[in-house]
Design a protein around this motif. Structure first.
Motif, PDB file in Angstrom:
ATOM      1  N   ARG A 169     -24.527  16.999  49.640  1.00 13.95           N
ATOM      2  CA  ARG A 169     -23.126  17.450  49.653  1.00 13.95           C
ATOM      3  C   ARG A 169     -22.727  17.731  51.084  1.00 13.95           C
ATOM      4  N   ASP A 207     -14.594  10.532  48.599  1.00 11.05           N
ATOM      5  CA  ASP A 207     -15.094  11.680  47.842  1.00 11.05           C
ATOM      6  C   ASP A 207     -16.544  11.466  47.418  1.00 11.05           C
ATOM      7  N   GLN A 265     -16.606  14.899  40.823  1.00  9.00           N
ATOM      8  CA  GLN A 265     -15.978  15.014  42.145  1.00  9.00           C
ATOM      9  C   GLN A 265     -14.452  14.945  42.072  1.00  9.00           C
TER      10      GLN A 265
END
Ligand SMILES: C[S@@+](CC[C@H](N)C(=O)[O-])C[C@H]1O[C@@H](n2cnc3c(N)ncnc32)[C@H](O)[C@@H]1O
Length: 223
Positions: free
Chosen positions: A220, A135, A57
């Motif tokens: 996601r 994130d 990430q």
């Protein structure tokens, strides 16, 4: 050889080769044990997996819900740059104390911070601070609130962030649509939320290993 012995042995083989521990990780598990914390931390192989996800990430900001003694926190925080930040939310003050010591011993106290309280109270306070988007969010607390945690994760992340939920299989009990067990109800609600939410694309993977038969879901965040 029983299935579980085989899973243990295979886990040990992979861990020795791919996710070897070090003094800080060993000390964290020792301190968890000495403080009487339950044996519910991720395995070393899973910790390394979380670390790799954070690296993929390019994470600078990580949110963890459910700290225990900070074992998974240490694995993930090690993926962060020096100016990165990991916030971990923990209900139990004693768990948080042990975690804070373990994190400091690992030299990560400038990066990782444990906040004490029920996560559903800590999350709105965190949102009020307008933090940089996370994130990666690792959800590993009371499974009854899993869907609420996914909703909060959506509010606190950005397009492209990753949300990981641990223990979504529970030995297969996730299949029980009629279950009134809060953990199962909460986990099924989270899976259904991920499946139906227009801003999430996810999957779930079953796992076996030294922690038995379980699995994790990964989603996601989309535009
Ligand atoms: C499975 S353990 C976390 C393990 C940790 N992520 C690791 O792998 O090292 C779950 C933790 O969530 C905490 N917890 C339970 N309910 C919570 C809540 N409502 N808010 C925040 N933490 C909670 C528990 O006290 C426990 O320490």
């Amino acid at each position: 050889m029983s299935d579980s012995q085989l899973w243990d042995d295979v886990d040990a083989y992979f861990t020795d080769h791919l996710a070897p521990d070090d003094e800080a990780l060993r000390a964290a598990l020792r301190e968890n044990e000495a403080a009487g914390l339950p044996h519910i931390a991720v395995t070393a192989a899973q910790g390394k997996f979380l670390q790799l996800l954070a690296e993929v990430q390019g994470a600078r900001h990580i949110l963890e819900i459910g700290t225990l003694g900070g074992y998974s926190t240490i694995w993930m925080a090690r993926a962060l740059p020096e100016d990165g930040r990991l916030i971990s939310l923990e209900y139990n003050a004693r768990h948080a104390e042990v975690a804070t010591r373990n994190i400091a011993r690992a030299g990560l106290d400038r990066i990782a911070e444990v906040r004490v309280g029920p996560a559903l109270e800590s999350l709105p306070k965190l949102a009020d601070e307008n933090p940089a988007p996370f994130d990666l969010v690792f959800i590993d607390a009371d499974k009854a609130n899993n869907a609420h945690y996914v909703e909060w994760a959506l509010r606190l992340t950005r397009t492209g962030s990753l949300i990981v939920l641990d223990n979504v299989v529970r030995g297969g009990r996730v299949l029980d649509a009629g279950s009134t067990e809060p953990d199962i109800v909460g986990t099924r609600a989270a899976i259904e939320l991920i499946a139906s939410h227009p801003r999430l694309s996810g999957t779930a993977i079953q796992t076996v290993g030294s922690k038995g038969y379980d699995g994790f879901a990964v989603a996601r965040v989309l535009d």
